[in-house]
Design a protein around this motif. Structure first.
Motif, PDB file in Angstrom:
ATOM      1  N   SER A 175      -4.969  -2.958   0.265  1.00  0.00           N
ATOM      2  CA  SER A 175      -4.272  -3.760   1.265  1.00  0.00           C
ATOM      3  C   SER A 175      -3.312  -2.883   2.069  1.00  0.00           C
ATOM      4  O   SER A 175      -2.616  -2.033   1.505  1.00  0.00           O
ATOM      5  CB  SER A 175      -3.508  -4.867   0.542  1.00  0.00           C
ATOM      6  N   GLY A 176      -3.331  -3.067   3.392  1.00  0.00           N
ATOM      7  CA  GLY A 176      -2.404  -2.325   4.248  1.00  0.00           C
ATOM      8  C   GLY A 176      -2.858  -0.935   4.635  1.00  0.00           C
ATOM      9  O   GLY A 176      -2.107  -0.185   5.261  1.00  0.00           O
ATOM     10  N   THR A 177      -4.113  -0.568   4.318  1.00  0.00           N
ATOM     11  CA  THR A 177      -4.575   0.790   4.650  1.00  0.00           C
ATOM     12  C   THR A 177      -5.028   0.893   6.102  1.00  0.00           C
ATOM     13  O   THR A 177      -5.231   1.991   6.620  1.00  0.00           O
ATOM     14  CB  THR A 177      -5.745   1.237   3.743  1.00  0.00           C
ATOM     15  N   GLY A 178      -5.221  -0.253   6.749  1.00  0.00           N
ATOM     16  CA  GLY A 178      -5.611  -0.206   8.169  1.00  0.00           C
ATOM     17  C   GLY A 178      -7.024  -0.711   8.434  1.00  0.00           C
ATOM     18  O   GLY A 178      -7.653  -0.302   9.417  1.00  0.00           O
ATOM     19  N   LYS A 179      -7.501  -1.631   7.611  1.00  0.00           N
ATOM     20  CA  LYS A 179      -8.879  -2.111   7.788  1.00  0.00           C
ATOM     21  C   LYS A 179      -9.015  -2.909   9.091  1.00  0.00           C
ATOM     22  O   LYS A 179      -9.973  -2.728   9.830  1.00  0.00           O
ATOM     23  CB  LYS A 179      -9.316  -2.973   6.575  1.00  0.00           C
ATOM     24  N   GLU A 180      -8.026  -3.750   9.353  1.00  0.00           N
ATOM     25  CA  GLU A 180      -8.125  -4.551  10.579  1.00  0.00           C
ATOM     26  C   GLU A 180      -7.993  -3.657  11.825  1.00  0.00           C
ATOM     27  O   GLU A 180      -8.706  -3.845  12.810  1.00  0.00           O
ATOM     28  CB  GLU A 180      -7.060  -5.658  10.595  1.00  0.00           C
ATOM     29  N   ASN A 361       0.771   0.697   1.213  1.00  0.00           N
ATOM     30  CA  ASN A 361       0.132   1.556   2.203  1.00  0.00           C
ATOM     31  C   ASN A 361       0.844   1.567   3.556  1.00  0.00           C
ATOM     32  O   ASN A 361       2.060   1.484   3.613  1.00  0.00           O
ATOM     33  CB  ASN A 361      -1.355   1.214   2.300  1.00  0.00           C
ATOM     34  N   VAL A 362       0.042   1.627   4.654  1.00  0.00           N
ATOM     35  CA  VAL A 362       0.651   1.831   5.974  1.00  0.00           C
ATOM     36  C   VAL A 362       1.572   0.660   6.337  1.00  0.00           C
ATOM     37  O   VAL A 362       2.614   0.843   6.951  1.00  0.00           O
ATOM     38  CB  VAL A 362      -0.440   2.013   7.058  1.00  0.00           C
ATOM     39  N   ARG A 363       1.191  -0.548   5.906  1.00  0.00           N
ATOM     40  CA  ARG A 363       2.034  -1.713   6.220  1.00  0.00           C
ATOM     41  C   ARG A 363       3.421  -1.522   5.620  1.00  0.00           C
ATOM     42  O   ARG A 363       4.431  -1.768   6.257  1.00  0.00           O
ATOM     43  CB  ARG A 363       1.384  -2.992   5.696  1.00  0.00           C
ATOM     44  N   ALA A 437       6.893 -12.281   8.346  1.00  0.00           N
ATOM     45  CA  ALA A 437       5.787 -12.250   7.372  1.00  0.00           C
ATOM     46  C   ALA A 437       5.274 -10.823   7.219  1.00  0.00           C
ATOM     47  O   ALA A 437       5.034 -10.347   6.115  1.00  0.00           O
ATOM     48  CB  ALA A 437       4.668 -13.198   7.827  1.00  0.00           C
ATOM     49  N   GLU A 438       5.102 -10.133   8.348  1.00  0.00           N
ATOM     50  CA  GLU A 438       4.656  -8.730   8.318  1.00  0.00           C
ATOM     51  C   GLU A 438       5.603  -7.904   7.468  1.00  0.00           C
ATOM     52  O   GLU A 438       5.200  -7.146   6.602  1.00  0.00           O
ATOM     53  CB  GLU A 438       4.670  -8.146   9.729  1.00  0.00           C
ATOM     54  N   SER A 439       6.914  -8.096   7.724  1.00  0.00           N
ATOM     55  CA  SER A 439       7.908  -7.304   7.025  1.00  0.00           C
ATOM     56  C   SER A 439       7.939  -7.620   5.533  1.00  0.00           C
ATOM     57  O   SER A 439       8.116  -6.734   4.703  1.00  0.00           O
ATOM     58  CB  SER A 439       9.275  -7.558   7.651  1.00  0.00           C
TER      59      SER A 439
END
Ligand SMILES: Nc1ncnc2c1ncn2[C@@H]1O[C@H](COP(=O)(O)OP(=O)(O)OP(=O)(O)O)[C@@H](O)[C@H]1O
Length: 457
Positions: A175-180, A361-363, A437-439
Motif C-alpha cells: 500500500s502506498g507504493t504508487g500503484k494508482e 511507503n510513498v504515501r 484522509a490522505e494524511s
C-alpha cells in the motif's frame, strides 16, 4: 579475444561516460559473443545487474531465455551489419542492430549492438512527431513519477512499453507504493489518454454496493437505488481505462461477473435484461499476493490468469533509498509552495529519512514531509527531529497520570483520542476531509464513517 580489462583501457573516462548514459541498450561483444562492455540500460531491460551481465555470453543469454535471438554472432559470421527483431522475456520487442568492427587485417575484432523498442520507433513514425523526445526524457525524466532508483526505472520502463498495447495490466506492491499513480501513467501514455480514467477502490464500498457501482442499475431495481437508475463504472470507462484497485477485495461472486465482462465485453445493469457492448482497458492492482490468494481459494484462478497478462511489481520504498531522497525533495517543493514556506532538510534529517522503514511507503513519506512543513519546527531543533524520524515509535506526549485520574476504559480512551486527532487533522487541512484522509492514511469513506460514529458518541 579482447578481455574486459584490456578493453576498458581503450576508452577514456569521457567515452565510458557517454556510453553509460545512452538511454538505449548498447553493448560490445567479442567474436565469441562474450560481453566486454555494456551500459546499465542493457542490464536493466534484461532484468540483470551490470555485473551479472558483464560475465555473460550472448548465446548463453538466449539459452537462458533473456531474449530470443542474438544478431551479434551473425554479424561476426556475415562480416556485416545485421538488423532484426529481438523479443525479451517480458514480451517487449526491440529492433536490434549489430555492427562489426574490423582490425587492420580485415578480421572482425568486436561487435557493437544497440537496440530500441519497436513500439517506440513505430509510434514516432506513425505520429510523425517533429520533436522526437528521447526515451530517457519520456520515461526516466518524467515529471509525474519520481524514479531515481534502478528498480523503479525498470518498472517505469516496462509500464512505458506496455502502455500503448492495450493489454490488461496487474500492478502489485504494498500500500502506498504508487500503484494508482502508475496506472494513471499507463493510461496517459496509451491511445486512450484522451478518454476517461476511472479509478475504483474495490475495498472502499460495502460489499452489497460494489456490484451496483460497477454495473449500474435500472430504476427501482433494489431498495435504496436512485429512482432514475444509474450508470455503472464499466460504462463510465467506455473507450478509456478502468482501474480496479484492491481487486483482491472483490467478493467471489463479483469476481465471476468481472471475468464474464472481460470475456464478452458486455455489461448488463442490475435489473435490466439488455446487455451493452463496452470497450475499456482494465488495469487492476492489489497489495496482496494474488497467486497466494488463489492457493487459498480466496481469488478465482481463472480471473487471476485473465488479469495476469502483464504483471508489474512496485518494490517497497525501503528497498529503493535513492527514491526516498528524490521523493522527499519533490514533496518538499510541493508543500513549500502550498504553505508558502522555505523549509530545507538538514543532512541528519536526510540520513534519518533513508534509514526509516516507511511501512506506508510513498504515501507515508508524502504525509511526513507535509507535516514537517506545516509544523515548521518552531520548537524542535533539527537534531531532535531527526531522532524522531529515525525512531519508529510514535511520540505521543500525553499526560498519562491525568488520563488515569479520569478512569476511562481503554475503548473510550482510544475513541476519544481518535476523535480529537481526526478533528485536529481536518482543521489543519482547512476542513478538507480528502486531504485529512490522505494524511491519516485511511480512505475517505472510512474517515466519513468514523466522523459519523464520533458524532453519535
Ligand atoms: N513514484 C512516485 N512519484 C511521485 N509520487 C508518488 C510516487 N509513488 C507514489 N506517489 C504518491 O504517493 C501517494 C500514494 O500513491 P498511490 O495512491 O498511487 O499508492 P497505491 O499503491 O495505489 O496505494 P494503495 O494500495 O493504498 O491504494 C500519492 O500521493 C502519490 O502521488
Amino acid at each position: 579475444m579482447v578481455s574486459k580489462m584490456k578493453f576498458d583501457k581503450f576508452l577514456s573516462e569521457e567515452y565510458l561516460k557517454v556510453f553509460n548514459n545512452l538511454p538505449d541498450p548498447i553493448f560490445v561483444t567479442d567474436t565469441k559473443g562474450n560481453i566486454l562492455l555494456s551500459n546499465s540500460t542493457t542490464a536493466m531491460v534484461l532484468d540483470l545487474t551490470l555485473d551479472q551481465l558483464l560475465n555473460q555470453n550472448v548465446i548463453e543469454l538466449v539459452k537462458k531465455g533473456h531474449y530470443n535471438i542474438s544478431y551479434a554472432i551473425k554479424a561476426v559470421e556475415e562480416k556485416k551489419t545485421v538488423t532484426g527483431l529481438v523479443e525479451l522475456k517480458n514480451g517487449i520487442v526491440y529492433i536490434s542492430t549489430s555492427t562489426p568492427v574490423f582490425d587492420d587485417s580485415g578480421a572482425v575484432q568486436l561487435v557493437i549492438t544497440s537496440a530500441r523498442p519497436k513500439d517506440l520507433i513505430e509510434g514516432f513514425i506513425n505520429t510523425n512527431k517533429r520533436e522526437v523526445e528521447y526515451l530517457r526524457n519520456r520515461v526516466f525524466g518524467s515529471t509525474e513519477i519520481i524514479a531515481e532508483s534502478k528498480q523503479m526505472k525498470l518498472v517505469l520502463f516496462n509500464a512505458h512499453n506496455v502502455a500503448p498495447t492495450d493489454s490488461t495490466v496487474i500492478l502489485q506492491g504494498e500500500s502506498g507504493t504508487g500503484k494508482e499513480v502508475l496506472a494513471n501513467y499507463i493510461h496517459l501514455k496509451s491511445k486512450r489518454a484522451k478518454e476517461a480514467f476511472i479509478a475504483v477502490n474495490c475495498a472502499a464500498f460495502p460489499e452489497n454496493l460494489v456490484e451496483a457501482e460497477l454495473f449500474g442499475y435500472e430504476k427501482g431495481s433494489f431498495t435504496g437505488a436512485v429512482t432514475s437508475g444509474k450508470m455503472g463504472l464499466f460504462e463510465a470507462a467506455e473507450n478509456g481505462t478502468l482501474f480496479l484497485d484492491e481487486i483482491a477485495e472483490l467478493p467471489l461472486t463479483l469476481q465471476a461477473k468481472l471475468l464474464r465482462v472481460l470475456e464478452t465485453n458486455e455489461v448488463r445493469r442490475i435489473g435490466s435484461n439488455i446487455s451493452k457492448k463496452i470497450n475499456f482497458r482494465l488495469i487492476a492492482a492489489s497489495h496482496k499476493n494474488l497467486e497466494h490468494l488463489v492457493d487459498l481459494g480466496e481469488f478465482r484462478e481463472d480471473l487471476f490468469y485473465r488479469l495476469n497478462v502483464y504483471p508489474l511489481v512496485i518494490p517497497p520504498l525501503r528497498e529503493r533509498p535513492e527514491d526516498i531522497l528524490a521523493l522527499a525533495s519533490k514533496f518538499l517543493e510541493i508543500f513549500n509552495n502550498k504553505y508558502e514556506k522555505e523549509i530545507q532538510l538538514a543532512d541528519d534529517e536526510l540520513e534519518a529519512l533513508k534509514k526509516r522503514r516507511w511501512s506506508g511507503n510513498v504515501r507515508e513519506l508524502r504525509n511526513f514531509i507535509e507535516r514537517r512543513v506545516i509544523s515548521s519546527l518552531n520548537d524542535f531543533t533539527s537534531n531532535t527531529y531527526a531522532s524522531i524520524i529515525s525512531s519508529e515509535k510514535v511520540n505521543c506526549d500525553i499526560k498519562l497520570d491525568k488520563l488515569f485520574e479520569q478512569g476511562l476504559s481503554l475503548k473510550d480512551l482510544v475513541k476519544k483520542v481518535e476523535k480529537d486527532y481526526i478533528e485536529y487533522t481536518i482543521k489543519k487541512f482547512n476542513g478538507s476531509v480528502r486531504e485529512a484522509a490522505e494524511s491519516l492514511g485511511v480512505y475517505r469513506s472510512v474517515l466519513y464513517r468514523k466522523i459519523n460514529e464520533h458524532n453519535e458518541m
